[in-house]
Design an enzyme around this catalytic site. Structure first.
Site, PDB file in Angstrom:
ATOM      1  N   GLU A 140       0.845  -1.207   0.000  1.00 34.59           N
ATOM      2  CA  GLU A 140       0.000   0.000   0.000  1.00 34.59           C
ATOM      3  C   GLU A 140       0.881   1.259   0.000  1.00 34.59           C
ATOM      4  O   GLU A 140       0.556   2.254  -0.656  1.00 34.59           O
ATOM      5  CB  GLU A 140      -0.930  -0.004   1.220  1.00 34.59           C
ATOM      6  CG  GLU A 140      -1.859   1.206   1.230  1.00 34.59           C
ATOM      7  CD  GLU A 140      -2.769   1.262   2.452  1.00 34.59           C
ATOM      8  OE1 GLU A 140      -3.182   0.193   2.960  1.00 34.59           O
ATOM      9  OE2 GLU A 140      -3.066   2.380   2.898  1.00 34.59           O
ATOM     10  N   THR A 178      -3.659   2.935   5.567  1.00 33.89           N
ATOM     11  CA  THR A 178      -4.998   2.694   6.131  1.00 33.89           C
ATOM     12  C   THR A 178      -5.014   1.673   7.274  1.00 33.89           C
ATOM     13  O   THR A 178      -6.010   1.586   7.995  1.00 33.89           O
ATOM     14  CB  THR A 178      -5.952   2.165   5.041  1.00 33.89           C
ATOM     15  OG1 THR A 178      -5.377   0.989   4.476  1.00 33.89           O
ATOM     16  CG2 THR A 178      -6.206   3.198   3.967  1.00 33.89           C
TER      17      THR A 178
HETATM   18  O1  0JX Z   1      -1.365  -5.826   4.984  1.00 31.22           O
HETATM   19  P1  0JX Z   1      -2.732  -5.192   4.998  1.00 31.22           P
HETATM   20  O2  0JX Z   1      -3.369  -5.174   6.313  1.00 31.22           O
HETATM   21  O3  0JX Z   1      -2.680  -3.819   4.373  1.00 31.22           O
HETATM   22  O4  0JX Z   1      -3.614  -6.011   3.970  1.00 31.22           O
HETATM   23  P2  0JX Z   1      -4.505  -7.303   4.117  1.00 31.22           P
HETATM   24  O5  0JX Z   1      -4.113  -8.144   5.246  1.00 31.22           O
HETATM   25  O6  0JX Z   1      -4.545  -7.916   2.772  1.00 31.22           O
HETATM   26  O7  0JX Z   1      -5.935  -6.662   4.472  1.00 31.22           O
HETATM   27  C1  0JX Z   1      -6.863  -6.331   3.513  1.00 31.22           C
HETATM   28  C2  0JX Z   1      -6.435  -5.314   2.512  1.00 31.22           C
HETATM   29  C3  0JX Z   1      -6.186  -3.998   3.142  1.00 31.22           C
HETATM   30  C4  0JX Z   1      -5.945  -2.940   2.399  1.00 31.22           C
HETATM   31  O8  0JX Z   1      -5.944  -1.743   3.001  1.00 31.22           O
HETATM   32 FE1  SF4 Z   2      -7.965  -2.052   3.675  1.00 33.64          FE
HETATM   33 FE2  SF4 Z   2      -9.695  -0.855   5.268  1.00 33.64          FE
HETATM   34 FE3  SF4 Z   2     -10.203  -1.080   2.677  1.00 33.64          FE
HETATM   35 FE4  SF4 Z   2     -10.292  -3.187   4.267  1.00 33.64          FE
HETATM   36  S1  SF4 Z   2     -11.661  -1.395   4.327  1.00 33.64           S
HETATM   37  S2  SF4 Z   2      -9.329  -3.106   2.283  1.00 33.64           S
HETATM   38  S3  SF4 Z   2      -8.618  -2.787   5.665  1.00 33.64           S
HETATM   39  S4  SF4 Z   2      -8.582   0.110   3.592  1.00 33.64           S
END
Ligand code: 0JX
Ligand code: SF4
Length: 321
Positions: A140, A178
């Site tokens: 990200e 995020t």
């Molecule tokens: O490593 P992250 O928490 O950013 O990603 P993950 O575990 O795939 O969670 C869902 C995608 C989150 C995007 O913000």
């Molecule tokens: Fe990532 Fe939050 Fe979006 Fe889920 S809702 S994919 S944790 S930014």
């Protein structure tokens, strides 16, 4: 060291499993997985996916069995197959390269990550330098850095990084990843505001609703727990943060991918064990962990009180039209 799986201990008091809520899939993950499924329906297999669609190998394996092929870079995608970009977002150069090659692509970037991308663009248009709070090397972070010209954004990982900054106040702004720790980020933001009183503060919090709700849910149950199990992948930022939250409340916590990872010696036989799951961890794995514990202890399950999440994101038009 080998772990011993305990026999049922009928003489011991029941083990209370306190299940955090909300936990598990967020709206961005639901959407990203649906995008790959719909792309497979629309285009047939194989559909390529750049990076793990979400950081969970069980999700990835299921989609792989349906015909998805996961790659890290666009040059691994053949010219005649569609490609999906993961929920974490991509640098602008990635869709640009796909267009140059006339590849069909579908962007599964979470809308809340895209919102940060747009904020970054706007701040650059205003002539500001951005201080981006995030974790080095995370996809990200790489995606967000790739929205702005090189040199116009500086990564901040810690309060110490703020102290080391040698920049004039006046045209700075900050944004964040995020999936950060709410508490760590608050300390970094406080340090930024103290050092740069004129810094532009984002209109709304960049840490997403799912990240903050899951951390709050762990905080809400931690005081009652002697151990905390967090279901999630070791490369999942939001899942790692959940284990940190518990540890900081002095509750020993383990991040596990599934039931077979439970360290029974470490778990012991506490009165109350907390369970939660990161935003990319499927509920079926939560159930698997509960069932494994229930097979060895007299378990009393309890779901913590919570306000249900109702967030749903629209799917890309090209897949639903
Ligand atoms: O490593 P992250 O928490 O950013 O990603 P993950 O575990 O795939 O969670 C869902 C995608 C989150 C995007 O913000
Ligand atoms: Fe990532 Fe939050 Fe979006 Fe889920 S809702 S994919 S944790 S930014």
């Amino acid at each position: 060291m080998a772990c011993t799986v305990p026999e049922p201990l009928s003489s011991l008091p029941p083990l209370r499993l306190l299940i955090a809520a909300p936990r598990g899939f967020c709206a961005g993950v639901d959407r990203a997985i649906q995008i790959v499924e719909l792309a497979l329906e629309r285009f047939g297999a194989p559909v390529y996916v750049r990076h793990e669609i979400v950081h969970n190998r069980f999700v990835v394996e299921r989609l792989r069995q349906m015909g998805a092929i996961f790659v890290e870079e666009l040059d691994e995608v053949p010219d005649d197959r569609p490609v999906v970009f993961s929920a974490h977002g991509v640098p602008k150069s990635v869709p640009a390269a796909a267009r140059d090659r006339s590849l069909s692509y579908v962007d599964a970037t979470c809308p809340l990550v895209s919102k940060v991308h747009r904020q970054a663009e706007r701040l650059i248009d205003e002539g500001r330098h951005i201080l981006f709070i995030g974790h080095a090397g995370h996809p990200e972070v790489m995606g967000t850095f790739g929205q702005v010209p090189e040199g116009s954004m500086t990564l901040i990982e810690t309060v110490e990084d703020v102290a080391d900054l040698d920049l004039p106040d006046g045209n700075l702004a900050f944004l964040t990843q995020t999936t950060l720790s709410v508490d760590d980020t608050a300390s970094i933001v406080e340090a930024l505001k103290a050092k740069f009183p004129e810094i532009r503060v984002p209109r709304s919090e960049d840490i997403c609703y799912a990240t903050s709700n899951r951390q709050a849910a762990v905080k809400a149950i931690a005081a009652e727990c002697e151990r905390m199990l967090v279901i999630g992948a070791p490369n999942s930022s939001n899942s790692l943060r959940l284990a940190e939250v518990a540890e900081r409340m002095s509750v020993p916590a383990r991040l596990i991918e599934r039931a077979e990872d439970i360290d029974w010696d470490w778990l012991g036989h506490p009165r109350t064990v907390g369970i939660t799951a990161g935003a990319s961890a499927p509920e079926v794995l939560v159930r698997e962990v509960i069932d494994a514990i229930s097979a060895h202890f007299d378990v009393r399950e309890e779901i913590a009180d919570h306000t249900p999440e109702r967030m749903v994101f629209k799917l890309p038009r090209e897949l639903v039209a």
